[in-house]
Write a protein that holds these residues in place. Structure first.
Motif, PDB file in Angstrom:
ATOM      1  N   GLY A 164     -45.308  13.567 -33.891  1.00 30.61           N
ATOM      2  CA  GLY A 164     -45.674  12.647 -32.808  1.00 30.61           C
ATOM      3  C   GLY A 164     -47.166  12.591 -32.560  1.00 30.61           C
ATOM      4  O   GLY A 164     -47.958  13.319 -33.172  1.00 30.61           O
ATOM      5  N   VAL A 165     -47.566  11.729 -31.652  1.00 29.01           N
ATOM      6  CA  VAL A 165     -48.971  11.550 -31.291  1.00 29.01           C
ATOM      7  C   VAL A 165     -49.584  12.889 -30.905  1.00 29.01           C
ATOM      8  O   VAL A 165     -49.027  13.628 -30.100  1.00 29.01           O
ATOM      9  CB  VAL A 165     -49.112  10.546 -30.128  1.00 29.01           C
ATOM     10  CG1 VAL A 165     -50.550  10.437 -29.682  1.00 29.01           C
ATOM     11  CG2 VAL A 165     -48.573   9.180 -30.541  1.00 29.01           C
ATOM     12  N   GLY A 166     -50.702  13.216 -31.518  1.00 32.67           N
ATOM     13  CA  GLY A 166     -51.407  14.449 -31.211  1.00 32.67           C
ATOM     14  C   GLY A 166     -50.881  15.674 -31.942  1.00 32.67           C
ATOM     15  O   GLY A 166     -51.422  16.766 -31.786  1.00 32.67           O
ATOM     16  N   GLN A 167     -49.833  15.526 -32.718  1.00 30.54           N
ATOM     17  CA  GLN A 167     -49.275  16.654 -33.464  1.00 30.54           C
ATOM     18  C   GLN A 167     -49.902  16.722 -34.860  1.00 30.54           C
ATOM     19  O   GLN A 167     -50.551  15.782 -35.318  1.00 30.54           O
ATOM     20  CB  GLN A 167     -47.747  16.542 -33.561  1.00 30.54           C
ATOM     21  CG  GLN A 167     -47.047  16.519 -32.228  1.00 30.54           C
ATOM     22  CD  GLN A 167     -47.358  17.741 -31.388  1.00 30.54           C
ATOM     23  OE1 GLN A 167     -47.503  18.854 -31.890  1.00 30.54           O
ATOM     24  NE2 GLN A 167     -47.482  17.550 -30.093  1.00 30.54           N
ATOM     25  N   CYS A 168     -49.684  17.835 -35.549  1.00 35.53           N
ATOM     26  CA  CYS A 168     -50.375  18.102 -36.813  1.00 35.53           C
ATOM     27  C   CYS A 168     -50.037  17.122 -37.937  1.00 35.53           C
ATOM     28  O   CYS A 168     -50.864  16.913 -38.829  1.00 35.53           O
ATOM     29  CB  CYS A 168     -50.107  19.535 -37.263  1.00 35.53           C
ATOM     30  SG  CYS A 168     -48.353  19.942 -37.430  1.00 35.53           S
ATOM     31  N   LEU A 169     -48.872  16.499 -37.933  1.00 33.82           N
ATOM     32  CA  LEU A 169     -48.504  15.555 -38.996  1.00 33.82           C
ATOM     33  C   LEU A 169     -48.599  14.096 -38.561  1.00 33.82           C
ATOM     34  O   LEU A 169     -48.216  13.203 -39.307  1.00 33.82           O
ATOM     35  CB  LEU A 169     -47.078  15.855 -39.488  1.00 33.82           C
ATOM     36  CG  LEU A 169     -46.845  17.238 -40.097  1.00 33.82           C
ATOM     37  CD1 LEU A 169     -45.375  17.409 -40.467  1.00 33.82           C
ATOM     38  CD2 LEU A 169     -47.736  17.471 -41.295  1.00 33.82           C
TER      39      LEU A 169
ATOM     40  N   GLY B  68     -52.384  22.139 -41.269  1.00 37.05           N
ATOM     41  CA  GLY B  68     -52.795  22.925 -40.103  1.00 37.05           C
ATOM     42  C   GLY B  68     -51.760  23.097 -39.033  1.00 37.05           C
ATOM     43  O   GLY B  68     -52.074  23.275 -37.861  1.00 37.05           O
ATOM     44  N   CYS B  69     -50.492  23.058 -39.419  1.00 42.28           N
ATOM     45  CA  CYS B  69     -49.405  23.209 -38.438  1.00 42.28           C
ATOM     46  C   CYS B  69     -49.105  24.680 -38.194  1.00 42.28           C
ATOM     47  O   CYS B  69     -49.251  25.506 -39.040  1.00 42.28           O
ATOM     48  CB  CYS B  69     -48.146  22.530 -38.940  1.00 42.28           C
ATOM     49  SG  CYS B  69     -48.305  20.744 -39.203  1.00 42.28           S
TER      50      CYS B  69
ATOM     51  N   TYR C 189     -46.018  12.040 -42.981  1.00 45.29           N
ATOM     52  CA  TYR C 189     -44.926  12.700 -42.268  1.00 45.29           C
ATOM     53  C   TYR C 189     -44.928  12.392 -40.770  1.00 45.29           C
ATOM     54  O   TYR C 189     -44.235  13.052 -40.000  1.00 45.29           O
ATOM     55  CB  TYR C 189     -45.004  14.213 -42.470  1.00 45.29           C
ATOM     56  CG  TYR C 189     -44.809  14.622 -43.914  1.00 45.29           C
ATOM     57  CD1 TYR C 189     -43.554  14.626 -44.498  1.00 45.29           C
ATOM     58  CD2 TYR C 189     -45.906  14.987 -44.697  1.00 45.29           C
ATOM     59  CE1 TYR C 189     -43.378  15.000 -45.817  1.00 45.29           C
ATOM     60  CE2 TYR C 189     -45.743  15.360 -46.019  1.00 45.29           C
ATOM     61  CZ  TYR C 189     -44.476  15.359 -46.577  1.00 45.29           C
ATOM     62  OH  TYR C 189     -44.301  15.723 -47.894  1.00 45.29           O
ATOM     63  N   ALA C 190     -45.680  11.397 -40.356  1.00 47.41           N
ATOM     64  CA  ALA C 190     -45.676  10.981 -38.946  1.00 47.41           C
ATOM     65  C   ALA C 190     -44.260  10.529 -38.574  1.00 47.41           C
ATOM     66  O   ALA C 190     -43.507  10.040 -39.423  1.00 47.41           O
ATOM     67  CB  ALA C 190     -46.662   9.854 -38.722  1.00 47.41           C
ATOM     68  N   SER C 191     -43.911  10.694 -37.331  1.00 46.81           N
ATOM     69  CA  SER C 191     -42.561  10.343 -36.872  1.00 46.81           C
ATOM     70  C   SER C 191     -42.163   8.922 -37.234  1.00 46.81           C
ATOM     71  O   SER C 191     -41.010   8.662 -37.565  1.00 46.81           O
ATOM     72  CB  SER C 191     -42.457  10.527 -35.353  1.00 46.81           C
ATOM     73  OG  SER C 191     -42.607  11.871 -35.021  1.00 46.81           O
ATOM     74  N   SER C 192     -43.108   8.012 -37.190  1.00 46.35           N
ATOM     75  CA  SER C 192     -42.808   6.605 -37.492  1.00 46.35           C
ATOM     76  C   SER C 192     -42.662   6.344 -38.988  1.00 46.35           C
ATOM     77  O   SER C 192     -42.252   5.263 -39.386  1.00 46.35           O
ATOM     78  CB  SER C 192     -43.904   5.711 -36.926  1.00 46.35           C
ATOM     79  OG  SER C 192     -45.148   6.043 -37.524  1.00 46.35           O
ATOM     80  N   ARG C 193     -42.978   7.337 -39.808  1.00 48.72           N
ATOM     81  CA  ARG C 193     -42.953   7.150 -41.264  1.00 48.72           C
ATOM     82  C   ARG C 193     -41.917   8.012 -41.975  1.00 48.72           C
ATOM     83  O   ARG C 193     -41.956   8.106 -43.204  1.00 48.72           O
ATOM     84  CB  ARG C 193     -44.330   7.473 -41.840  1.00 48.72           C
ATOM     85  CG  ARG C 193     -45.403   6.555 -41.350  1.00 48.72           C
ATOM     86  CD  ARG C 193     -46.723   6.934 -41.959  1.00 48.72           C
ATOM     87  NE  ARG C 193     -47.772   6.068 -41.439  1.00 48.72           N
ATOM     88  CZ  ARG C 193     -49.015   6.449 -41.311  1.00 48.72           C
ATOM     89  NH1 ARG C 193     -49.394   7.648 -41.674  1.00 48.72           N
ATOM     90  NH2 ARG C 193     -49.899   5.609 -40.826  1.00 48.72           N
TER      91      ARG C 193
ATOM     92  N   TYR D  73     -38.487  16.515 -33.605  1.00 42.39           N
ATOM     93  CA  TYR D  73     -39.485  16.437 -34.678  1.00 42.39           C
ATOM     94  C   TYR D  73     -40.769  15.798 -34.152  1.00 42.39           C
ATOM     95  O   TYR D  73     -41.868  16.257 -34.435  1.00 42.39           O
ATOM     96  CB  TYR D  73     -38.931  15.629 -35.863  1.00 42.39           C
ATOM     97  CG  TYR D  73     -39.923  15.478 -36.993  1.00 42.39           C
ATOM     98  CD1 TYR D  73     -40.108  16.504 -37.914  1.00 42.39           C
ATOM     99  CD2 TYR D  73     -40.682  14.322 -37.123  1.00 42.39           C
ATOM    100  CE1 TYR D  73     -41.033  16.377 -38.941  1.00 42.39           C
ATOM    101  CE2 TYR D  73     -41.598  14.192 -38.147  1.00 42.39           C
ATOM    102  CZ  TYR D  73     -41.771  15.218 -39.053  1.00 42.39           C
ATOM    103  OH  TYR D  73     -42.697  15.087 -40.064  1.00 42.39           O
ATOM    104  N   ASP D  74     -40.617  14.764 -33.359  1.00 45.34           N
ATOM    105  CA  ASP D  74     -41.765  14.056 -32.782  1.00 45.34           C
ATOM    106  C   ASP D  74     -42.620  15.013 -31.941  1.00 45.34           C
ATOM    107  O   ASP D  74     -43.840  15.038 -32.085  1.00 45.34           O
ATOM    108  CB  ASP D  74     -41.260  12.893 -31.920  1.00 45.34           C
ATOM    109  CG  ASP D  74     -42.359  11.989 -31.449  1.00 45.34           C
ATOM    110  OD1 ASP D  74     -43.023  11.372 -32.300  1.00 45.34           O
ATOM    111  OD2 ASP D  74     -42.557  11.898 -30.225  1.00 45.34           O
TER     112      ASP D  74
END
Length: 109
Positions: free
Chosen positions: A44-49, A108-109, A54-58, A38-39
């Protein structure tokens, strides 16, 4: 290591170990745990979410027995829909429902 056969054997052994380590590393990356997939794909950093709820850390990631991954926003605040992905155990993560597709398109994914 004065004789050619000993040097050749040592070089060959080093090459075999290097290939084995590389193969293990690539295998671990390709079939990593769902959180890592998922990251890399979305949160993950630089990804659309990455800069969203919906960031990996959240998000809390869970995979059910049929292989569907659910990413649930864990932050308090406005309720956000859960995201559902097929192919959680291998291959590319793909949206499992229309709601997930809509959220991905909005970002924008």
């Amino acid at each position: 290591m004065r004789n050619k056969l000993t040097r050749l054997s040592a070089t060959l052994a080093i090459m075999v170990v290097a290939v084995a380590v590389l193969a293990a590393t690539m295998g671990a990356w390709a079939y990593s745990v769902p959180n890592g997939r998922y990251d890399r794909a979305y949160g993950g950093v630089g990804q659309c979410l990455a800069k969203t709820d919906y960031a990996s850390s959240r998000v809390d990631i869970k995979v059910d027995t049929s292989g569907v991954m659910t990413a649930s926003p864990s932050q308090s605040g406005p309720q956000r829909p859960k995201l559902h992905f097929d192919h959680a155990s291998k291959g590319d993560l793909s949206p499992a429902d229309g709601q997930t597709r809509q959220v991905l398109e909005e970002h924008g994914c």
